[in-house]
Every structure is written in structure tokens, then in C-alpha cells.
Design a protein around this motif. Structure first.
Motif, mmCIF file in Angstrom:
data_model
loop_
_atom_site.group_PDB
_atom_site.id
_atom_site.type_symbol
_atom_site.label_atom_id
_atom_site.label_comp_id
_atom_site.label_asym_id
_atom_site.label_seq_id
_atom_site.Cartn_x
_atom_site.Cartn_y
_atom_site.Cartn_z
ATOM 1 N N GLU A 268 63.488 13.786 18.976
ATOM 2 C CA GLU A 268 63.883 13.683 17.577
ATOM 3 C C GLU A 268 63.335 12.418 16.918
ATOM 4 O O GLU A 268 63.110 12.398 15.702
ATOM 5 N N ASN A 269 63.104 11.392 17.716
ATOM 6 C CA ASN A 269 62.620 10.126 17.180
ATOM 7 C C ASN A 269 61.640 9.507 18.175
ATOM 8 O O ASN A 269 62.031 8.693 19.014
ATOM 9 N N PRO A 270 60.347 9.884 18.118
ATOM 10 C CA PRO A 270 59.380 9.368 19.094
ATOM 11 C C PRO A 270 59.230 7.854 19.086
ATOM 12 O O PRO A 270 58.696 7.291 20.042
ATOM 13 N N ALA A 271 59.708 7.184 18.025
ATOM 14 C CA ALA A 271 59.668 5.723 18.017
ATOM 15 C C ALA A 271 60.511 5.128 19.138
ATOM 16 O O ALA A 271 60.355 3.955 19.488
ATOM 17 N N LEU A 272 61.409 5.931 19.730
ATOM 18 C CA LEU A 272 62.221 5.459 20.842
ATOM 19 C C LEU A 272 61.438 5.384 22.160
ATOM 20 O O LEU A 272 61.983 4.957 23.172
ATOM 21 N N LEU A 364 54.400 9.388 26.516
ATOM 22 C CA LEU A 364 55.698 9.930 26.118
ATOM 23 C C LEU A 364 55.637 10.596 24.749
ATOM 24 O O LEU A 364 56.291 11.621 24.516
ATOM 25 N N THR A 365 54.844 10.045 23.845
ATOM 26 C CA THR A 365 54.729 10.657 22.523
ATOM 27 C C THR A 365 54.019 12.005 22.615
ATOM 28 O O THR A 365 54.415 12.987 21.965
ATOM 29 N N ALA A 366 52.964 12.077 23.445
ATOM 30 C CA ALA A 366 52.289 13.358 23.644
ATOM 31 C C ALA A 366 53.246 14.386 24.243
ATOM 32 O O ALA A 366 53.268 15.552 23.823
ATOM 33 N N VAL A 371 56.794 19.195 24.639
ATOM 34 C CA VAL A 371 57.742 19.629 25.659
ATOM 35 C C VAL A 371 59.168 19.535 25.129
ATOM 36 O O VAL A 371 59.607 18.470 24.689
ATOM 37 N N GLU A 372 59.893 20.662 25.166
ATOM 38 C CA GLU A 372 61.279 20.677 24.692
ATOM 39 C C GLU A 372 62.249 20.149 25.741
ATOM 40 O O GLU A 372 63.141 19.371 25.436
ATOM 41 N N THR A 373 62.101 20.607 26.987
ATOM 42 C CA THR A 373 63.038 20.217 28.040
ATOM 43 C C THR A 373 62.283 19.834 29.303
ATOM 44 O O THR A 373 61.166 20.311 29.553
ATOM 45 N N ILE A 374 62.909 18.973 30.103
ATOM 46 C CA ILE A 374 62.388 18.547 31.402
ATOM 47 C C ILE A 374 63.538 18.657 32.391
ATOM 48 O O ILE A 374 64.622 18.116 32.143
ATOM 49 N N ARG A 421 49.646 10.932 16.068
ATOM 50 C CA ARG A 421 49.096 9.616 15.709
ATOM 51 C C ARG A 421 49.960 8.920 14.669
ATOM 52 O O ARG A 421 50.077 7.695 14.663
ATOM 53 N N GLU A 422 50.591 9.677 13.800
ATOM 54 C CA GLU A 422 51.513 9.065 12.844
ATOM 55 C C GLU A 422 52.689 8.437 13.587
ATOM 56 O O GLU A 422 53.139 7.347 13.237
ATOM 57 N N HIS A 423 53.195 9.139 14.612
ATOM 58 C CA HIS A 423 54.270 8.551 15.419
ATOM 59 C C HIS A 423 53.813 7.248 16.045
ATOM 60 O O HIS A 423 54.537 6.258 16.046
ATOM 61 N N MET A 424 52.609 7.232 16.598
ATOM 62 C CA MET A 424 52.136 6.052 17.311
ATOM 63 C C MET A 424 51.912 4.863 16.380
ATOM 64 O O MET A 424 52.011 3.731 16.804
#
Length: 428
Positions: A268-272, A364-366, A371-374, A421-424
């Protein structure tokens, strides 16, 4: 008036390097923390610190607790090292200063920006390749090892042939910081060949013209370091720049497979992603222990440690010390993990930590976009090491993200490259 009675130092006779403790060190670390701020390990006649305050104090006081006598059990005051000591890990000022300054510039956040886009794209390609093959796989082999071995040796500038030697060489180096036990003996026969290969990669004529290695040699041309120091600085990159990152990535993937709610927070928040990596390093501490040596009679935690005595710092135990952390045994992305000692602290703090964080953020961002679940498909397996909290296998199953195709059917895919890339860019 008589002197007050002295309190005897707590003594523990458990060997921290026996295989049972290395496989599951948490109970032993709890025992160490509760025994006192400084404990005597009877097996080796060395002191130990497992509480955060004392470990932090020893790491930051290089004048009293030196690295130059070796960061392993061997005491270089009295024993000859099995290889030339590291100019980063096993040296103190002034010998440590110039190599550290050179690497700090080469590996600093500003210098790494030129690699960011390439590493983001490479992480995306790797995750796509893995998902194209299967949704059940070993996360250690396919992700935690694969990504650093794709991008970091290229960044250093070493040739592709022989890169399979990096992990076994690093595994031996970190094993050798402990006693000569079965783990060290198991790899001893390969050491001459591995060392020869590593030393060959550090030479100027082997390295590419534009990598970290070439920049180190250029620093020697400028006189920032000597020509004799240059290959040793390159060797430090190859020794510590792969294994620790591999095990950090494995730790964060293990954390997400065992904490699916935390994985959803990153999705929900790739900045994490940045917080997640540091929290995993705190929680699992890929580097569990390092030694220091007292340079004088020094008092810490109410105990006087004599000049020349070895001190074993339990970084993993300090990172789970309830005196410093609330709910220390929980992996929690609501926590601020800054201040953990997983990368060390003070002048010997890991100079490559920004590289490791960039690799983790890219991977992790990729994954978060694809990937929804692990989840685990079988129990995770450790690779035992005298210093590292390492992994042999993380068998997982993932659920790829699905989007609607042009014909209205669902197909597995991630977000667009631009979205990733926007997330990164949040990390710049």
C-alpha cells in the motif's frame, strides 16, 4: 574505612559458537542480557556485552575498544592474521582514515544516484523473470542472492567469470572471525583458491574502467591512498559487500513471509521499503557479533576490562534489548528502527550500508508492484556461520498481481515501470 565489596562478574559457560546456539541464538542472547551489562564467557576467557547501551558504547569508543587487534576471536597483538587485515574493519585511525574517506565518497548517497535507475530496472527484470518461471521458488537463491550478484559485482567492475566464488569466500571470512570449529574446517580446503581469485579481482588491469574498483585505483593515483592500499580496499568491498546484503535481503523476505500484514503495508505504501529493510536488519541482525580489544584498563558497565582483553559484542542481542526497544521480538513497520547496531556504529559503521539499502529498495519495490502475497511452502533453513545470521533456503509461494487485459481477461502483471520509478523517487 574498608573498601566496599566488589561484585563478581557474571560468568557463563555456554559456548556461543556451538551449532545449536548458532542455529537458534535468542535464548542464549536473553541469558546474556539478563546476566549483566558485561559477562565473562568462560569457554574462551573473553568478555561479552549483549545490552544495547554497552554495545553502542564500545562500538563508538574506538580509542578504548580497538579494531586493529582484529574483529574476530584471534588477537592480532599476539597472533598472525590468516590474511592481510582489512583496512576498513581491522584498522583504527590514522590508518583507517584515508581508505574510509575514499570509500565514503565512492559509495555515498549522492554517488549512488547514477546507479539508481539501472538497479530499479534490473530489479524489475529479475522479478519478472522469476515470476515467469514459477510462483513457488526459493527466495534465497532466486532473489536474495540473485539480485546482489547481478548488480554489485558490475558496480565494482569485476569480470563475470568466477563470481560464484564471492559467497563462499565471504562465508569463510565471517566464519574465521570465530573459533576454528567445524564450520571453519569445512571450508578450509577451498580457502587458497578462493583467496587467489579474490586477490586477482582487486588488480587494476582486471577491473573495468568505470566501476567502484577503478575509482579506488584512481584515488591511489591522486595520492588519497597508496598503491599498496588500493587492492585491499577493493577486497573489502568484495568481502563485505555481498554476504551481508544477501542475508539482509533474505531477512526482510523471511519477515514478510511470516508477517503478511506487514507485506500489505509495503504494497500500500512502497515508501516503507526503506523502513522494512532496516527493521529486518534490527530484527534478524545479519551480522550477529564482532570482537573488539581493550587498549587499556577500561571500565564499562561496572566492570574493569584489562588492557589487551578481547570483548565480544552481540549486535543481534543489542538489537533485541527490551531496555532499548519496545516489543523487540516483533517485526513492526510502525517502529522507527534507526539507531540499531546491525550496521555497526561509530567510525567503523558499515560504509556500504547505502548500497545495501538501495538494493533492498529496488527489489522490494519491484516485488510490491508485482506480488500480492508471500507465504512459506516449507520451513526455512539456516546456513550456520560463526558471525552471520544466514539462510540456506526460504521456500515461498507468491500470488502475482493481476490486471485486466485489453480483452477484459485477467492476467498476471505488475504496475508499470513508470509507477515503480515514481515510488523509488521518494527515496532520493
Amino acid at each position: 574505612m574498608s573498601a566496599p565489596p566488589t561484585t563478581p562478574i557474571p560468568t557463563i559457560d555456554t559456548d556461543p559458537f556451538v551449532l545449536e546456539v548458532l542455529a537458534d541464538p535468542l535464548r542464549f542472547q536473553h541469558e546474556l542480557r539478563e546476566a549483566g551489562p558485561v559477562v565473562l564467557l568462560d569457554t574462551y576467557g573473553v568478555y561479552a556485552m549483549a545490552r544495547y547501551d554497552q554495545v553502542h558504547a564500545a562500538l563508538t569508543d574506538w580509542q578504548s575498544f580497538q579494531s586493529a587487534a582484529g574483529v574476530g576471536l584471534s588477537n592480532f597483538r599476539y597472533e598472525k592474521p590468516w590474511r592481510p587485515p582489512s583496512l576498513l574493519l581491522e584498522a583504527d585511525p590514522p590508518h583507517h582514515d584515508s581508505p574510509r574517506a575514499v570509500l565514503s565518497t565512492i559509495l555515498g548517497p549522492r554517488a549512488l544516484r547514477r546507479l539508481r535507475e539501472d538497479w530499479i530496472a534490473d530489479a524489475e527484470r529479475l522479478v519478472d523473470e522469476v515470476l515467469d518461471r514459477a510462483v513457488e521458488f526459493d527466495a534465497v537463491a532466486e532473489l536474495a542472492q540473485a539480485f546482489p550478484l547481478r548488480v554489485f559485482p558490475d558496480a565494482v567492475g569485476i569480470p563475470v567469470p568466477g563470481r560464484e566464488n564471492l559467497l563462499p569466500y565471504g562465508n569463510h571470512v565471517f566464519n574465521a572471525f570465530g573459533p576454528t570449529n567445524s564450520l571453519v574446517e569445512a571450508g578450509a580446503s577451498r580457502v587458497p583458491g578462493l583467496s587467489a581469485w579474490i586477490n586477482a579481482q582487486c588488480q587494476r588491469d582486471v577491473l573495468s574502467d568505470n566501476g567502484f574498483g577503478a575509482q579506488i585505483w584512481a584515488a591511489s593515483d591522486r595520492g588519497d591512498i597508496t598503491a599498496e592500499q588500493a587492492p585491499l580496499v577493493v577486497r573489502s568491498l568484495l568481502t563485505a559487500g555481498v554476504d551481508t546484503t544477501v542475508n539482509g535481503l533474505a531477512a526482510v523476505l523471511y519477515a514478510f513471509a511470516s508477517h503478511p500484514d506487514q507485506w500489505q503495508r509495503v504494497r500500500e505504501n512502497p515508501a516503507l521499503a526503506r523502513t522494512a529493510f532496516d527493521e529486518a536488519v534490527r530484527w534478524e541482525s545479519p551480522v550477529q557479533t564482532f570482537f573488539r580489544t581493550a587498549t587499556r584498563d577500561v571500565e564499562i558497565g561496572g566492570t574493569t576490562i584489562g588492557d589487551g582483553q578481547k570483548i565480544l559484542m552481540f549486535l543481534g542481542a543489542a538489537n533485541r534489548d527490551p531496555r532499548r526497544w519496545d516489543r523487540p521480538d516483533e517485526f513492526d513497520l510502525a517502529r522507527d528502527p534507526s539507531g540499531h547496531v546491525g550496521f555497526g556504529m561509530g567510525i567503523h559503521q558499515c560504509v556500504g550500508q547505502h548500497v545495501a539499502r538501495l538494493e533492498s529498495e529496488a527489489l522490494l519495490t519491484a516485488l510490491a508492484n508485482r506480488v500480492e502475497t508471500i507465504e512459506f511452502t516449507a520451513p526455512a533453513r539456516r546456513r550456520l556461520n560463526n558471525t552471520l545470521r544466514s539462510w540456506e533456503s526460504l521456500p515461498i509461494r507468491v500470488t502475482p498481481v493481476r490486471r485486466m487485459s485489453v480483452d477484459g481477461s485477467a492476467s498476471p502483471s505488475g504496475d508499470t515501470v513508470q509507477s515503480c520509478r515514481e515510488h523509488m523517487r521518494l527515496f532520493e
